[in-house]
Enzyme design. Structure first.
Site, short mmCIF file in Angstrom:
data_model
loop_
_atom_site.label_atom_id
_atom_site.label_comp_id
_atom_site.label_asym_id
_atom_site.label_seq_id
_atom_site.Cartn_x
_atom_site.Cartn_y
_atom_site.Cartn_z
N THR A 48 0.82 -1.21 0.00
CA THR A 48 0.00 0.00 0.00
C THR A 48 0.85 1.26 0.00
O THR A 48 0.52 2.25 -0.67
CB THR A 48 -0.93 0.00 1.22
OG1 THR A 48 -1.82 -1.12 1.13
CG2 THR A 48 -1.75 1.28 1.29
N SER B 272 1.00 -7.32 -1.25
CA SER B 272 1.57 -8.40 -0.42
C SER B 272 0.70 -9.64 -0.38
O SER B 272 1.14 -10.71 0.04
CB SER B 272 1.85 -7.91 1.01
OG SER B 272 0.66 -7.74 1.74
N THR C 50 1.13 -4.67 4.08
CA THR C 50 0.85 -5.05 5.47
C THR C 50 0.19 -6.42 5.61
O THR C 50 0.35 -7.08 6.63
CB THR C 50 -0.05 -4.01 6.14
OG1 THR C 50 -1.29 -3.90 5.41
CG2 THR C 50 0.63 -2.65 6.19
N ASP C 51 -0.55 -6.87 4.59
CA ASP C 51 -1.38 -8.06 4.77
C ASP C 51 -0.59 -9.32 5.08
O ASP C 51 -1.05 -10.17 5.85
CB ASP C 51 -2.25 -8.29 3.53
CG ASP C 51 -3.37 -7.27 3.41
OD1 ASP C 51 -3.58 -6.52 4.39
OD2 ASP C 51 -4.03 -7.22 2.37
#
Length: 329
Positions: A12, A54, A85-86
């Protein structure tokens, strides 16, 4: 000036608008424009490795990333990895196993909003990451929302909030406040030898979250499909049902065939303990391996890593009792 390498993998933070929504597309030059105030105190280099959401980061990327970090480690004082982040907690955990005794700070970070967004958390997270990367405190970390976590203890716990990551069952390695970067030296994992690279893993691992009423046949199905191991997120302190739908007996059955079963808790905090209840003692008696207070991300990636070196149940059990990089208390 300390030399800091930024490795871009996407996520992101590096995303921009497209006809299909946000997707990674910003370059190192684009990001440098937004962090140039903090970067001026360092000799910063950008390496654009991938431009991936990700969600698409998989074991092959973990391996390549670990190799790149290892190759570049002699040239820099610290490394920042920009990552979505995932799945960042999975990558940080996997790389923590693949890079033994890191000799420099390696810091993963990302953001909940693109760095192009004027209210984004991206710049603040980069500030925390570059501060930790320049600290000289070797290790693998995740920096997010002014907190720095040991890489194998970080877990994403929120989907929208800026404080998206927490350190599970372990104190923060550092925090950023009005005093600057405050290192929690007592909880830093010290390197005990020279830095080593070992990217051998086995991906034949399944993550199974128990729900009431689940058929025990699922374990037989996974075995028949060729999975070598399963990590079970069990109830509470590690309980597995043994009445009517006898999942505990299914654990015993597949383990007798050579499948490895590791059991942890669905609860984020405080970990498992097989000794407390009959539902835990049964699976312990049947040979299941307990993950104790490890995060799911750390347990699954450790299982992949250990299986990349042995498929002996006794040896896997022995390795899971060890703490490689602070993943288990």
């Amino acid at each position: 000036m300390k030399k800091i390498l930024f490795i871009l993998t996407g996520g992101t933070l590096a995303s921009t608008k497209s006809e299909f929504g946000l997707k990674p597309g910003l370059t190192g030059e684009d990001i440098l424009k937004d962090i140039n105030v903090m970067a001026k105190n360092y000799d910063v280099t950008f390496k654009e490795l991938w431009s991936l959401d990700s969600t698409n980061m998989q074991p092959e990327e973990w391996q390549e990333l670990a190799k790149v970090i290892y190759r570049e480690s002699d040239l820099y004082d610290g490394i920042v990895v920009i990552h979505g982040t995932d799945t960042m907690a999975y990558t940080a955990s996997a790389v923590s196993y693949m890079l033994k005794n890191p000799k420099l700070p390696i810091v993963f970070t990302g953001s909940q909003l693109s760095i192009e967004n004027p209210v984004a958390d991206a710049v603040e997270n980069c500030r925390a990451a570059i501060s930790m990367a320049g600290s000289g405190i070797s290790g693998i970390y995740v920096a997010f929302d002014r907190k720095v976590m040991i890489g194998c203890r970080a877990s994403k716990t929120r989907t929208k909030s800026f404080d998206a990551f927490e350190s599970i069952n372990y104190p923060y390695a550092a925090i950023i406040n009005s005093g600057g970067l405050e290192i929690n030296e007592k909880h830093i994992i010290e390197s005990t030898g020279s830095m080593e690279l070992d990217t051998n893993i086995c991906t034949d691992v399944f993550l199974l979250k128990l729900v009431p009423g689940m058929s025990p046949d699922i374990l037989d199905y996974l075995y028949e499909k060729g999975y070598k191991a399963v990590y079970i997120e069990a109830f509470g302190r590690g309980g597995i049902p043994f009445i009517r739908r006898d999942m505990a007996a299914a654990v015993k059955r597949v383990m007798s065939k050579g499948m490895i079963v590791v059991v942890g808790s669905q609860c984020l905090y405080e970990g498992s303990d097989f000794y407390i209840y009959e539902a835990g003692q049964r699976v312990m008696e049947y040979g299941a391996i307990e993950s104790r207070d490890m995060t799911t991300e750390a347990a699954v990636t450790k299982l992949m890593y250990v299986l990349g070196h042995t498929d002996s149940i006794d040896e896997v059990r022995e390795e899971f009792a060890k703490s490689y990089c602070g993943e288990i208390s």
